[in-house]
Design a protein around this motif. Structure first.
Motif, PDB file in Angstrom:
ATOM      1  N   GLY A  44       0.798  -1.213   0.000  1.00 20.99           N
ATOM      2  CA  GLY A  44       0.000   0.000   0.000  1.00 20.99           C
ATOM      3  C   GLY A  44       0.833   1.267   0.000  1.00 20.99           C
ATOM      4  O   GLY A  44       0.321   2.342  -0.338  1.00 20.99           O
ATOM      5  N   PHE A  45       2.092   1.157   0.397  1.00 18.60           N
ATOM      6  CA  PHE A  45       2.973   2.325   0.390  1.00 18.60           C
ATOM      7  C   PHE A  45       3.694   2.484  -0.957  1.00 18.60           C
ATOM      8  O   PHE A  45       4.531   3.378  -1.085  1.00 18.60           O
ATOM      9  CB  PHE A  45       4.009   2.208   1.503  1.00 18.60           C
ATOM     10  N   GLN A  47       3.347   2.820  -5.275  1.00 22.60           N
ATOM     11  CA  GLN A  47       2.435   3.266  -6.328  1.00 22.60           C
ATOM     12  C   GLN A  47       3.019   2.933  -7.690  1.00 22.60           C
ATOM     13  O   GLN A  47       4.204   3.180  -7.944  1.00 22.60           O
ATOM     14  CB  GLN A  47       2.195   4.779  -6.228  1.00 22.60           C
ATOM     15  N   ASN A 165       4.838   5.714  -2.412  1.00 23.31           N
ATOM     16  CA  ASN A 165       3.633   6.523  -2.548  1.00 23.31           C
ATOM     17  C   ASN A 165       3.604   7.603  -1.458  1.00 23.31           C
ATOM     18  O   ASN A 165       3.018   7.423  -0.384  1.00 23.31           O
ATOM     19  CB  ASN A 165       2.391   5.638  -2.455  1.00 23.31           C
ATOM     20  N   PHE A 168       0.182   8.861  -0.222  1.00 20.72           N
ATOM     21  CA  PHE A 168      -0.581   8.110   0.768  1.00 20.72           C
ATOM     22  C   PHE A 168      -0.433   8.722   2.157  1.00 20.72           C
ATOM     23  O   PHE A 168      -1.335   8.623   2.981  1.00 20.72           O
ATOM     24  CB  PHE A 168      -0.128   6.648   0.785  1.00 20.72           C
ATOM     25  N   GLY A 181      -5.281   8.820   0.341  1.00 20.46           N
ATOM     26  CA  GLY A 181      -4.278   9.128   1.355  1.00 20.46           C
ATOM     27  C   GLY A 181      -4.832   8.991   2.760  1.00 20.46           C
ATOM     28  O   GLY A 181      -6.052   8.976   2.969  1.00 20.46           O
ATOM     29  N   TRP A 363     -12.689   1.892   4.340  1.00 15.76           N
ATOM     30  CA  TRP A 363     -11.940   1.291   3.230  1.00 15.76           C
ATOM     31  C   TRP A 363     -12.153  -0.211   3.147  1.00 15.76           C
ATOM     32  O   TRP A 363     -12.167  -0.780   2.055  1.00 15.76           O
ATOM     33  CB  TRP A 363     -10.457   1.605   3.380  1.00 15.76           C
ATOM     34  N   LYS A 374      -4.558  -0.779   0.818  1.00 16.35           N
ATOM     35  CA  LYS A 374      -4.607   0.504   1.508  1.00 16.35           C
ATOM     36  C   LYS A 374      -5.145   0.335   2.927  1.00 16.35           C
ATOM     37  O   LYS A 374      -4.729   1.039   3.857  1.00 16.35           O
ATOM     38  CB  LYS A 374      -5.477   1.498   0.724  1.00 16.35           C
TER      39      LYS A 374
END
Length: 404
Positions: A44-45, A47, A165, A168, A181, A363, A374
């Motif tokens: 998730g970190f 991109q 990312n 985020f 984010g 989420w 995420k």
């Protein structure tokens, strides 16, 4: 006698082994939890970005470079048709279906480049934009075979890259998982915890001091003590209903605000601080009080100069427990409306806001696969925030413990 002694020794060994097994088992479950969260949330970190050449001169953008400077730049770019220009550029470069490879929010990168360099309107530039959710998931090894084949082709051309990312950690909530984010929810949690601490800690400590040092021993004091003990065990959603009825309906405070969330959580946290504070004050040896009175200190000086500093480590322990519980609460905040879609991070305590646990809940309920990683990444941020908050509180507690 020899047999009895051997049985006692054997029982002691079994007890020690059981205790060791409990510690190892607890540590194992904790390690498994952390490992699972890190493995699921690490993606998730990251991109996935795709390089798209854009010919601004042929994009049909009716923009004057002079309008892209100053405060009116955002307004000028908002109606310039950047989204259509970005999609046409992707189709022109990748062929039919090229607009399906990039995020629907890719035009935001185009906007940022034009704001940074308005002279681009007269030429061409390669814009690095977020990939679509299907491509992003496939680039991380979890997509369909068709999407993974597209990723392989783009990597061979050098047009697909993985980056940390940063957005985020700096952006707020969004309906697009590629640009979502956590900063909005993190800032809301910080504001809410700040209000909770500023309200619950002083009131809880003063209430504990009064009940333990000054309150007369009668039926009214006993009733107050029983009520506080019961409040510590009340389900958290009841405090949410109380906040809804009092703070929103009666006092007409702003809905979804960090101020209201902090006041609601302060009601929930205060009984824990009062109980821990009373136990810590009660543990201070009576000789401390007698010695202070013997050298001429007044009763107030005995309490605030001697008893309270010595009881502060225990009070901080209760505060850590109460604040950790408040940080992870979701139900009472849902009752006061802090589950709203917040696209802009709050700047004041009265601005609409949400918190990390509520954001994770929202989420986790999304259909798009892009929100799965995420959600795990947001859990990591929540754990780091919790550890940082508790670490600071433990540091303060240990600092005051040296006074013993």
């Amino acid at each position: 006698m020899q047999r009895r002694v051997q049985r006692r020794y054997a029982a002691e060994r079994r007890f020690r082994l059981l205790g060791l097994a409990a510690i190892v088992g607890s540590a194992g479950f904790l390690a498994f939890l952390l490992f699972t969260m890190v493995m699921n949330g690490a993606q998730g970190f990251l991109q996935t970005r795709i390089d798209v050449p854009v010919d601004f001169a042929r994009a049909g953008l009716s923009l004057d470079p002079a309008r892209l400077k100053g405060d009116g730049a955002d307004l000028a770019l908002a109606g310039a048709g950047l989204e259509d220009a970005m999609m046409r550029a992707a189709i022109a470069h990748f062929g039919r279906g090229g607009d399906q490879l990039i995020s629907r929010s890719a035009w935001l990168m185009l906007r940022d480049q034009l704001k940074a360099n308005p002279e681009l309107l007269a030429g061409r530039a390669v814009v690095s934009v977020p990939a679509a959710t299907e491509i992003d998931v496939a680039a991380k090894g979890l997509g369909t075979p068709e999407a993974e084949a597209i990723v392989t082709r783009l990597k061979a051309r050098g047009q697909l890259h993985m980056h940390f990312n940063v957005a985020f950690l700096t952006a707020a909530d969004s309906s697009d998982p590629t640009i979502v984010g956590i900063w909005g929810a993190l800032k809301g949690s910080i504001f809410t915890m700040l209000v909770t601490l500023l309200l619950a800690f002083p009131v809880g400590v003063l209430a504990a001091l009064y009940l333990e040092e000054y309150a007369p021993r009668n039926w009214l004091t006993d009733l107050i003590e029983v009520s506080i003990n019961n409040l510590a065990a009340v389900p958290s959603i009841i405090f949410g209903l109380l906040g809804l009825a009092v703070f929103l309906n009666l006092f007409d405070l702003p809905r979804s605000a960090s101020l209201v969330g902090g006041m609601t959580l302060a009601l929930m946290t205060m009984p824990v601080i009062v109980i821990a504070g009373r136990n810590a004050i009660k543990a201070v040896p009576p000789s401390i009080r007698d010695a202070a009175l013997g050298i001429g200190a007044s009763p107030v000086q005995v309490v605030f100069h001697h008893v309270l500093p010595l009881a502060l480590p225990g009070i901080l322990t209760g505060t850590i427990i109460g604040m950790a519980r408040a940080l992870g609460e979701t139900a009472p905040l849902l009752m006061i409306g802090m589950r709203a879609f917040i696209a802009t991070p709050p700047t004041r305590l009265t601005d609409p806001a949400t918190v990390l646990p509520v954001q994770i809940f929202l989420w986790s309920d999304e259909v798009s696969r892009g929100f799965v990683e995420k959600t795990s990444a947001a859990i990591i941020v929540l754990l780091v925030f919790l550890l940082a908050m508790n670490g600071f509180a433990i540091y303060l507690r240990n600092k005051f413990e040296t006074r013993w």
